[in-house]
Design a protein around this motif. Structure first.
Motif, PDB file in Angstrom:
ATOM      1  N   LEU A  16      13.872 -20.571  22.251  1.00  0.00           N
ATOM      2  CA  LEU A  16      13.792 -19.960  23.555  1.00  0.00           C
ATOM      3  C   LEU A  16      12.424 -19.284  24.019  1.00  0.00           C
ATOM      4  N   VAL A  17      11.844 -18.816  22.867  1.00  0.00           N
ATOM      5  CA  VAL A  17      10.532 -18.280  23.099  1.00  0.00           C
ATOM      6  C   VAL A  17       9.537 -19.190  23.412  1.00  0.00           C
ATOM      7  N   ALA A  18       9.800 -20.255  22.540  1.00  0.00           N
ATOM      8  CA  ALA A  18       8.748 -21.306  22.837  1.00  0.00           C
ATOM      9  C   ALA A  18       8.883 -22.006  24.139  1.00  0.00           C
ATOM     10  N   ALA A  19      10.085 -22.470  24.699  1.00  0.00           N
ATOM     11  CA  ALA A  19      10.372 -23.008  25.711  1.00  0.00           C
ATOM     12  C   ALA A  19       9.873 -22.050  26.976  1.00  0.00           C
ATOM     13  N   ALA A  20      10.097 -20.632  26.761  1.00  0.00           N
ATOM     14  CA  ALA A  20       9.803 -19.631  27.982  1.00  0.00           C
ATOM     15  C   ALA A  20       8.250 -19.608  27.720  1.00  0.00           C
ATOM     16  N   ARG A  21       7.634 -20.005  26.808  1.00  0.00           N
ATOM     17  CA  ARG A  21       6.091 -19.786  26.888  1.00  0.00           C
ATOM     18  C   ARG A  21       5.446 -21.219  27.557  1.00  0.00           C
ATOM     19  N   GLU A  22       6.340 -22.148  27.314  1.00  0.00           N
ATOM     20  CA  GLU A  22       5.621 -23.610  27.761  1.00  0.00           C
ATOM     21  C   GLU A  22       5.915 -23.303  29.355  1.00  0.00           C
ATOM     22  N   GLN A  23       6.908 -22.778  29.596  1.00  0.00           N
ATOM     23  CA  GLN A  23       7.294 -22.522  31.192  1.00  0.00           C
ATOM     24  C   GLN A  23       6.110 -21.746  31.736  1.00  0.00           C
ATOM     25  N   ILE A  24       5.794 -20.501  31.177  1.00  0.00           N
ATOM     26  CA  ILE A  24       4.884 -19.776  31.766  1.00  0.00           C
ATOM     27  C   ILE A  24       3.503 -20.531  31.736  1.00  0.00           C
ATOM     28  N   ASP A  26       2.631 -23.526  32.219  1.00  0.00           N
ATOM     29  CA  ASP A  26       2.611 -24.469  33.460  1.00  0.00           C
ATOM     30  C   ASP A  26       3.033 -24.015  34.683  1.00  0.00           C
ATOM     31  N   LYS A  27       3.814 -23.032  34.696  1.00  0.00           N
ATOM     32  CA  LYS A  27       4.357 -22.679  36.023  1.00  0.00           C
ATOM     33  C   LYS A  27       3.983 -21.257  36.409  1.00  0.00           C
ATOM     34  N   GLY A  28       3.490 -20.461  35.522  1.00  0.00           N
ATOM     35  CA  GLY A  28       3.005 -18.895  35.878  1.00  0.00           C
ATOM     36  C   GLY A  28       4.638 -18.228  35.491  1.00  0.00           C
ATOM     37  N   LEU A  29       4.097 -16.793  35.606  1.00  0.00           N
ATOM     38  CA  LEU A  29       5.361 -15.926  35.432  1.00  0.00           C
ATOM     39  C   LEU A  29       6.511 -16.164  36.276  1.00  0.00           C
ATOM     40  N   LYS A  30       6.191 -16.415  37.357  1.00  0.00           N
ATOM     41  CA  LYS A  30       7.372 -16.565  38.625  1.00  0.00           C
ATOM     42  C   LYS A  30       8.065 -17.875  38.461  1.00  0.00           C
ATOM     43  N   GLY A  31       7.457 -18.826  37.677  1.00  0.00           N
ATOM     44  CA  GLY A  31       8.144 -20.166  37.282  1.00  0.00           C
ATOM     45  C   GLY A  31       8.976 -20.228  36.140  1.00  0.00           C
ATOM     46  N   ILE A  32       9.495 -19.082  35.635  1.00  0.00           N
ATOM     47  CA  ILE A  32      10.539 -19.046  34.385  1.00  0.00           C
ATOM     48  C   ILE A  32      11.683 -18.782  35.145  1.00  0.00           C
TER      49      ILE A  32
END
Lengths: 207, 207
Positions: A16-24, A26-32
């Motif tokens: 989950l942390v890894a996924a959230a990290r990737e999400q942040i 390339d989409k930024g904080l709001k993109g999670i």
DNA sequence: GCGCATTTTGAACATTGTTCAAATATTTTT
DNA sequence: AAAAATATTTGAACAATGTTCAAAATGCGC
């Protein structure tokens, strides 16, 4: 096959942390989004809430990793530099470079805010505050007579000042100053601060 | 009865800004909801979107007002102070006090981020950047030989540094340093910076 | 292998921001 | 002043989101 439960749990957590990290990344904080993150991590929507209290806490977990990274970067930037001023300059530069190279992660660390009532976990605060120690070391060489309390306070201020300069330049609110001249500006700032400390040494009775 | 349309429109706009401001004041940036704001402003939900592009733009309107306030505060803080250092110290203190006294509004200004694609309106950026002029004036007295370009850059850095110190102290991430010792820390910072500038004057060939 | 305990699942819910056709209000025309 | 034309305001409906929780699946001790 004992301990499979705990192992699965830890595995899920790090996925989950890894996924959230990737999400942040390339989409930024709001993109999670909870759905995106859980899909990426390969678990059901609700799985997130079996491991983290809520989305904010997942963000904090990511930010904790980023802070660790930044801490290591500062460490190795200062290592082996001759003299306190060179150390501080190297760290300021490293801080700038880290922020530029990891803009979204960096913004997540300093841009994330918990909703009104919630409180930041103490372990996270501790990890954050721990970074100031990198400034304490060189500062103590410049002002050996400072008490530990004042030293800490001052280190925090120097850290915060550099942070402010980097932050205000990165927020592309206004046309970004070119990276190189920003680096020079930082160098200059550290140099001026050091010169000021030296000039004032002993001149004031107490502070 | 001519011009009633435009009048109504302006009235709605300012009612919405006032409502959003109150909402931020007592609930913080995250506490601002389209329904609450429109109810408070006495219009229908959709009314908001007839006057602002979206909620973010309403927040920006509130922030613009806050920046104006802050600008005025800095202005009157520096007014009549004898000498550049006293001016800068007074402004730093005023900045701190404003942030402490208007924490939620201040956090809204510096904590608000637009979603990934969107761009901050130029008029807002301009209003923000305009504040740096308060630092340019005293700095020019300390370093009269600086070109306007470098002067601007440096003024921005000083502003940012003070901002950083205030910001990191206010985010109650860690137990807040008592307000008074924070004020002393700021004084000290300005003093050191000024001493550094004086010490370095002429010593370096060019910067 | 079996029964109990724990974890994982994802449909359902509540809360948002945003849209847009209908209702209302204002202005212009006659 | 009434009617027609235009513009604004309304709020029900929608889509997207975080969070919950009963049911299904999985792990554990015997």
């Amino acid at each position: 096959m004992a301990g499979k439960r705990e192992a699965n749990r830890q595995d899920l957590k790090s996925r989950l942390v890894a996924a959230a990290r990737e999400q942040i990344l390339d989409k930024g904080l709001k993109g999670i989004r909870a759905r995106d993150v859980t899909t990426r991590a390969g678990c059901a929507l609700g799985g997130l809430y079996s491991v983290f209290e809520d989305l904010d806490m997942l963000v904090i977990a990511v930010n904790a990793e980023t802070l660790m990274q930044l801490d290591a970067v500062l460490s190795s930037a200062a290592a082996g530099r001759p003299g306190p001023v060179a150390q501080m300059r190297a760290m300021a530069r490293a801080y700038l470079r880290f922020a530029l190279d990891n803009r979204n992660l960096w913004n997540a660390v300093f841009g994330h805010r918990l909703p009104e009532g919630a409180n930041i976990p103490q372990w996270y605060v501790d990890e954050y505050v721990a970074m100031f120690r990198h400034v304490v070391a060189p500062l103590a060489m410049l002002e050996p007579e400072l008490s530990p309390g004042k030293l800490n306070l001052k280190a925090r201020s120097v850290f915060a000042a550099v942070h402010g300069i980097v932050a205000i330049s990165i927020q592309e609110r206004f046309v970004g100053v070119p990276g190189e001249s920003l680096e020079r500006e930082l160098d200059d700032f550290i140099e001026t601060l050091a010169a000021g400390i030296a000039a004032r040494r002993g001149r004031t009775a107490q502070r």
